[in-house]
Design an enzyme around this catalytic site. Sequence first.
Site, PDB file in Angstrom:
ATOM      1  N   ASP A  26       0.811  -1.219   0.000  1.00 35.66           N
ATOM      2  CA  ASP A  26       0.000   0.000   0.000  1.00 35.66           C
ATOM      3  C   ASP A  26       0.844   1.269   0.000  1.00 35.66           C
ATOM      4  O   ASP A  26       0.447   2.293   0.562  1.00 35.66           O
ATOM      5  CB  ASP A  26      -0.962   0.011   1.213  1.00 35.66           C
ATOM      6  CG  ASP A  26      -1.828  -1.232   1.256  1.00 35.66           C
ATOM      7  OD1 ASP A  26      -2.209  -1.709   0.175  1.00 35.66           O
ATOM      8  OD2 ASP A  26      -2.112  -1.723   2.361  1.00 35.66           O
ATOM      9  N   HIS A  54      -4.768  -1.622  -5.668  1.00 34.36           N
ATOM     10  CA  HIS A  54      -3.974  -0.497  -6.173  1.00 34.36           C
ATOM     11  C   HIS A  54      -4.911   0.635  -6.568  1.00 34.36           C
ATOM     12  O   HIS A  54      -5.789   0.450  -7.417  1.00 34.36           O
ATOM     13  CB  HIS A  54      -3.119  -0.948  -7.358  1.00 34.36           C
ATOM     14  CG  HIS A  54      -2.095  -1.979  -6.991  1.00 34.36           C
ATOM     15  ND1 HIS A  54      -1.240  -2.545  -7.888  1.00 34.36           N
ATOM     16  CD2 HIS A  54      -1.777  -2.523  -5.789  1.00 34.36           C
ATOM     17  CE1 HIS A  54      -0.446  -3.402  -7.262  1.00 34.36           C
ATOM     18  NE2 HIS A  54      -0.760  -3.413  -5.993  1.00 34.36           N
TER      19      HIS A  54
HETATM   20  P1  GDP Z   1      -0.799   0.379  -3.510  1.00 29.49           P
HETATM   21  O1  GDP Z   1      -1.392  -0.903  -3.053  1.00 29.49           O
HETATM   22  O2  GDP Z   1       0.676   0.429  -3.285  1.00 29.49           O
HETATM   23  O3  GDP Z   1      -1.165   0.740  -4.916  1.00 29.49           O
HETATM   24  O4  GDP Z   1      -1.409   1.504  -2.569  1.00 29.49           O
HETATM   25  P2  GDP Z   1      -2.957   1.669  -2.145  1.00 29.49           P
HETATM   26  O5  GDP Z   1      -3.713   2.183  -3.294  1.00 29.49           O
HETATM   27  O6  GDP Z   1      -3.450   0.438  -1.485  1.00 29.49           O
HETATM   28  O7  GDP Z   1      -2.837   2.735  -0.983  1.00 29.49           O
HETATM   29  C1  GDP Z   1      -2.283   3.999  -1.196  1.00 29.49           C
HETATM   30  C2  GDP Z   1      -3.344   5.052  -0.838  1.00 29.49           C
HETATM   31  O8  GDP Z   1      -2.711   6.312  -0.739  1.00 29.49           O
HETATM   32  C3  GDP Z   1      -4.413   5.205  -1.885  1.00 29.49           C
HETATM   33  O9  GDP Z   1      -5.625   5.543  -1.253  1.00 29.49           O
HETATM   34  C4  GDP Z   1      -3.913   6.371  -2.731  1.00 29.49           C
HETATM   35  O10 GDP Z   1      -4.962   7.071  -3.393  1.00 29.49           O
HETATM   36  C5  GDP Z   1      -3.288   7.217  -1.671  1.00 29.49           C
HETATM   37  N1  GDP Z   1      -2.150   8.059  -2.091  1.00 29.49           N
HETATM   38  C6  GDP Z   1      -1.191   7.780  -3.001  1.00 29.49           C
HETATM   39  N2  GDP Z   1      -0.259   8.758  -3.005  1.00 29.49           N
HETATM   40  C7  GDP Z   1      -0.647   9.654  -2.080  1.00 29.49           C
HETATM   41  C8  GDP Z   1      -0.077  10.862  -1.584  1.00 29.49           C
HETATM   42  O11 GDP Z   1       0.992  11.298  -1.982  1.00 29.49           O
HETATM   43  N3  GDP Z   1      -0.769  11.504  -0.589  1.00 29.49           N
HETATM   44  C9  GDP Z   1      -1.934  11.053  -0.094  1.00 29.49           C
HETATM   45  N4  GDP Z   1      -2.527  11.743   0.879  1.00 29.49           N
HETATM   46  N5  GDP Z   1      -2.501   9.898  -0.533  1.00 29.49           N
HETATM   47  C10 GDP Z   1      -1.848   9.215  -1.496  1.00 29.49           C
HETATM   48  P1  IMO Z   2      -0.886  -4.166  -2.244  1.00 31.94           P
HETATM   49  O1  IMO Z   2      -0.515  -4.689  -3.613  1.00 31.94           O
HETATM   50  C1  IMO Z   2      -0.937  -4.705   2.080  1.00 31.94           C
HETATM   51  C2  IMO Z   2      -0.793  -8.828   3.548  1.00 31.94           C
HETATM   52  C3  IMO Z   2      -2.068  -9.238   4.248  1.00 31.94           C
HETATM   53  C4  IMO Z   2      -1.522 -10.258   5.232  1.00 31.94           C
HETATM   54  C5  IMO Z   2      -0.430 -10.938   4.419  1.00 31.94           C
HETATM   55  C6  IMO Z   2      -0.849 -12.246   3.773  1.00 31.94           C
HETATM   56  O2  IMO Z   2      -2.201  -3.467  -2.218  1.00 31.94           O
HETATM   57  O3  IMO Z   2       0.223  -3.387  -1.645  1.00 31.94           O
HETATM   58  P2  IMO Z   2      -2.503 -12.871   1.788  1.00 31.94           P
HETATM   59  O4  IMO Z   2      -3.952 -12.600   1.599  1.00 31.94           O
HETATM   60  O5  IMO Z   2      -1.636 -12.324   0.701  1.00 31.94           O
HETATM   61  O6  IMO Z   2      -2.205 -14.321   2.065  1.00 31.94           O
HETATM   62  O7  IMO Z   2      -2.108 -12.091   3.148  1.00 31.94           O
HETATM   63  O8  IMO Z   2      -0.043 -10.034   3.414  1.00 31.94           O
HETATM   64  N1  IMO Z   2      -0.976  -8.274   2.192  1.00 31.94           N
HETATM   65  C7  IMO Z   2      -0.991  -6.975   1.910  1.00 31.94           C
HETATM   66  N2  IMO Z   2      -0.899  -5.898   2.710  1.00 31.94           N
HETATM   67  N3  IMO Z   2      -1.025  -4.544   0.754  1.00 31.94           N
HETATM   68  C8  IMO Z   2      -1.091  -5.617  -0.062  1.00 31.94           C
HETATM   69  O9  IMO Z   2      -1.108  -5.515  -1.404  1.00 31.94           O
HETATM   70  C9  IMO Z   2      -1.100  -6.898   0.507  1.00 31.94           C
HETATM   71  N4  IMO Z   2      -1.178  -8.148   0.014  1.00 31.94           N
HETATM   72  C10 IMO Z   2      -1.086  -8.983   1.046  1.00 31.94           C
HETATM   73  O10 IMO Z   2      -2.666  -8.138   4.903  1.00 31.94           O
HETATM   74  O11 IMO Z   2      -0.919  -9.605   6.316  1.00 31.94           O
HETATM   75 MG    MG Z   3      -2.875  -1.580  -1.761  1.00 35.48          MG
END
Ligand code: GDP
Ligand code: IMO
Ligand code: MG
Length: 457
Positions: A26, A54
Amino acid sequence: MTSSSHAGDARAKPTHTAVVGLQWGDEGKGKIVDLLTASHDVIVRYNGGANAGHTVVVGPQRYALHLIPSGILYPDKVCVIGNGVVVDPEKLIQEIDALRARGIEVGDNLKVSDRAHVVMPYHKEHDAALENVLASRAPGPGSKAGEQAGVDLSIGTTKRGIGPAYADKVHRSTAIRMGDLLDADLLLRKLRVICAIRSAELAALGVNAPPLDPVELTRTFAALGRRLAPRITDTTYLLHGYLAERRAILFEGANACLLDIDHGTYPYVTSSNCSTLGIPAGTGVPGSNITRVMGIMKAYTTRVGAGPCPTELVDELGDRIRQRGNEYGTTTGRPRRCGWLDLVAVRYSAMVCGATALAVMLLDVLSGFDELKLCTRYRLPDGSLSDRFIPDAERMAKVSPVFETLPGWREELDEAADRSSLPLNAQQYLRRIEEIVGVPIEIISVGPERTQTLTSA
Ligand code: GDP
Ligand code: IMO
Ligand code: MG
């Protein structure tokens, strides 16, 4: 495909880029993949499954992508789900339909490897049931009525069936791959055996459900296969064709390096190689093609699920980061654990992934703190200091973070124009990250939108 491709120009060698998370997921990979898609032709997922979430924000529109590469918002690019991904076909079709309903074109531009493994319903049931048993909320195999609850060994998975699907991949004879969905007879033959085994296993895990029906499952999954058939192909040859045409490829990591099955905080990890080391195996493209590795990191630390997180803040400061950063899971909605930036962890991930540049995300979240802490070393149980990450949960749980304290800044950053216009203390914070990690910062993100991005290259 657009002019970012280099087809026809024998001299131009495209840059193939990897985007990878350097923490526990994340970090904002979706936002950066979306941004970098403009300068690539093909976007490839190589690992994980619908455990990923994502986020891409474009103006008022917010897209949460789980299986489809985050490049899908560009209609002229090709998106590929590589062989290293575990695909839940129902979820994939739902995602395609949801994007189409919002006017996003998902036609010939999305391909799926015939060798990607299928996440079946029994994988999801197994995932949830095992977590339940490990959390001691349900009777496990051999437990007696009234037996005292044991220690919680659950991982805190997303319950998307990821672990059981990858386990079947390694078991081999009980696995189903996307190509198998195109042959109903083969599917039925396999499922007759698999369903008997899985039904017994689920019953042993305390699941009270009728036995799995191979005929019913074959009907459902052969139909899903028919729907996805035009997309299912040998993506290894497809990708090598693009390499030969000098198309620029972007490899999109899901999950993150510290969740890598081999290099993360085992056993509190996911079940795939989510570091860049998973790219060759998960796509069939040799790693030597990738010359640019963009390591994505938050300006602080978050983690979802169980497992060590030395810099976690279980106080008002952690709550403040969670509120400001809206730190709730994209896939499960769970509140994320928040803490100070652990640079021992980031430096380790940058080393394992071969990061050539960093993208520091969510810097805007840190405005308003009097001071900020960077973890630069760990104190080990014997009192000694170490600058090494420990990819083992038991041993990691025993370290304590050693912090360097930096002054904070009060100004909001979400409208900053470039790195040099950031408050001086924010600039100092970024410089320390570069010094300690030893990799230059190329991108600074100060908000979720495409436009809230500063490039400092
Ligand atoms: P990913 O799994 O790595 O793609 O990340 P996620 O989408 O799960 O979580 C990142 C969150 O942060 C999302 O809600 C994005 O919209 C948000 N986000 C990304 N860049 C920024 C930033 O620079 N500032 C803020 N406040 N939010 C951001
Ligand atoms: P993105 O791509 C955050 C974590 C789960 C759990 C562990 C194992 O959005 O960054 P699983 O379901 O994969 O067997 O869970 O890994 N986990 C993540 N945490 N972002 C992710 O993906 C994750 N994918 C798996 O929360 O602790
Ligand atoms: Mg994510």
